[in-house]
Design a protein around this motif. Structure first.
Motif, short mmCIF file in Angstrom:
data_model
loop_
_atom_site.label_atom_id
_atom_site.label_comp_id
_atom_site.label_asym_id
_atom_site.label_seq_id
_atom_site.Cartn_x
_atom_site.Cartn_y
_atom_site.Cartn_z
N ARG A 1 0.68 4.17 -2.92
CA ARG A 1 0.45 5.60 -2.64
C ARG A 1 1.61 6.48 -3.09
O ARG A 1 1.50 7.71 -3.08
CB ARG A 1 0.23 5.79 -1.13
N TYR B 1 0.83 -1.22 0.00
CA TYR B 1 0.00 0.00 0.00
C TYR B 1 0.86 1.27 0.00
O TYR B 1 0.48 2.27 -0.61
CB TYR B 1 -0.95 -0.01 1.19
N GLU C 1 -6.96 -2.63 -3.56
CA GLU C 1 -8.16 -3.09 -2.84
C GLU C 1 -9.02 -3.99 -3.72
O GLU C 1 -9.55 -5.01 -3.26
CB GLU C 1 -8.98 -1.88 -2.38
N ARG C 2 -9.16 -3.62 -4.99
CA ARG C 2 -9.95 -4.45 -5.91
C ARG C 2 -9.28 -5.82 -6.11
O ARG C 2 -9.94 -6.85 -6.19
CB ARG C 2 -10.14 -3.76 -7.25
N SER D 1 -2.64 2.08 -7.82
CA SER D 1 -3.25 2.94 -6.80
C SER D 1 -3.78 2.07 -5.67
O SER D 1 -4.01 0.86 -5.85
CB SER D 1 -4.40 3.75 -7.40
N PRO D 2 -4.00 2.66 -4.48
CA PRO D 2 -4.59 1.89 -3.39
C PRO D 2 -5.93 1.27 -3.76
O PRO D 2 -6.27 0.17 -3.33
CB PRO D 2 -4.74 2.92 -2.27
N GLU D 3 -6.71 1.99 -4.59
CA GLU D 3 -8.01 1.47 -5.01
C GLU D 3 -7.85 0.20 -5.83
O GLU D 3 -8.61 -0.77 -5.68
CB GLU D 3 -8.77 2.53 -5.82
N LYS D 4 -6.86 0.17 -6.73
CA LYS D 4 -6.62 -1.03 -7.54
C LYS D 4 -6.15 -2.19 -6.67
O LYS D 4 -6.52 -3.35 -6.91
CB LYS D 4 -5.59 -0.73 -8.63
#
Length: 217
Positions: free
Chosen positions: A94, A90, A109-110, A104-107
């Protein structure tokens, strides 16, 4: 082809042979499934061989000890990846370099959510594939895969692999002498590896098909 190209497998085999008991099968298999490379082929077949030849252990007991050790080592990798590896991933996502790499953190997470949903089969199959079986616990830990699922599928995959190794040791007990055991294990290990690679190839084809097939409307 040697069991492990970068270690003296014969010396390792001799070390294991001198310390053969349920306890040491568990210890060696814990090491094998953690972050230290250690071929299970020099642990389980010799233990099963001794069990048949001497009666000091049972083949079933060897399989149980080996599977328990494999699970313990896998849990070590899982927890290390979850507690240490995940923050690093992570932090990279970032960072500016992560952004350049389109991470990205969102990717992340997915990706974690995907592994939690579909990682069970990967964990199970991964336990049957050479080299991969020592590493498959790491992405499971990074993705914080459900721990109960992780334990179940790791145990199932490790048990199947250890049954095959126990069967090999028991088979050789009726065919070869102790002095020829190591060379015979190396010989048959090639066939086990080919089966593992075949399973891995089928798994890759299945995953690719799942990703590329048209979605239902």
């Amino acid at each position: 082809m040697s069991l492990f190209a970068f270690i003296d497998a014969q010396s390792l085999f001799n070390l294991v042979w001198e310390h053969m008991s349920y306890f040491w099968v568990f210890v060696f298999m814990t090491i094998e499934s953690s972050f230290i490379p250690f071929p299970s082929e020099v642990v389980v077949p010799p233990a099963a061989f001794i069990a048949v030849k001497t009666g000091e252990m049972t083949v079933v007991g060897v399989g149980v000890a080996a599977t328990a050790g494999a699970l313990c080592g896998s849990i070590i990798n899982y927890l290390l990846a979850m507690w240490i590896g995940r923050p690093i991933v992570y932090a990279f996502a970032r960072s500016r370099f992560g952004a350049v790499c389109m991470i990205s953190p969102e990717k992340v997470e997915r990706a974690e959510a995907y592994f939690d949903k579909h990682g069970a089969i990967s964990t199970f199959i991964g336990r049957l594939i050479p080299v991969i079986r020592q590493l498959i616990s790491i992405p499971a830990g990074l993705a914080r895969m459900n721990f109960a699922k992780f334990v179940f599928y790791t145990t199932a995959g490790a048990a199947i692999w250890n049954v095959a190794l126990c069967a090999l040791g028991a088979l050789l007990a009726g065919k070869v002498d102790e002095k020829d055991l190591f060379l015979q294990i190396e010989h048959y290990n090639d066939y086990l590896s080919y089966v593992g690679y075949g399973i891995g190839a089928l798994c890759i084809v299945y995953i690719a098909w799942q990703l590329l097939k048209p979605k239902k409307s």
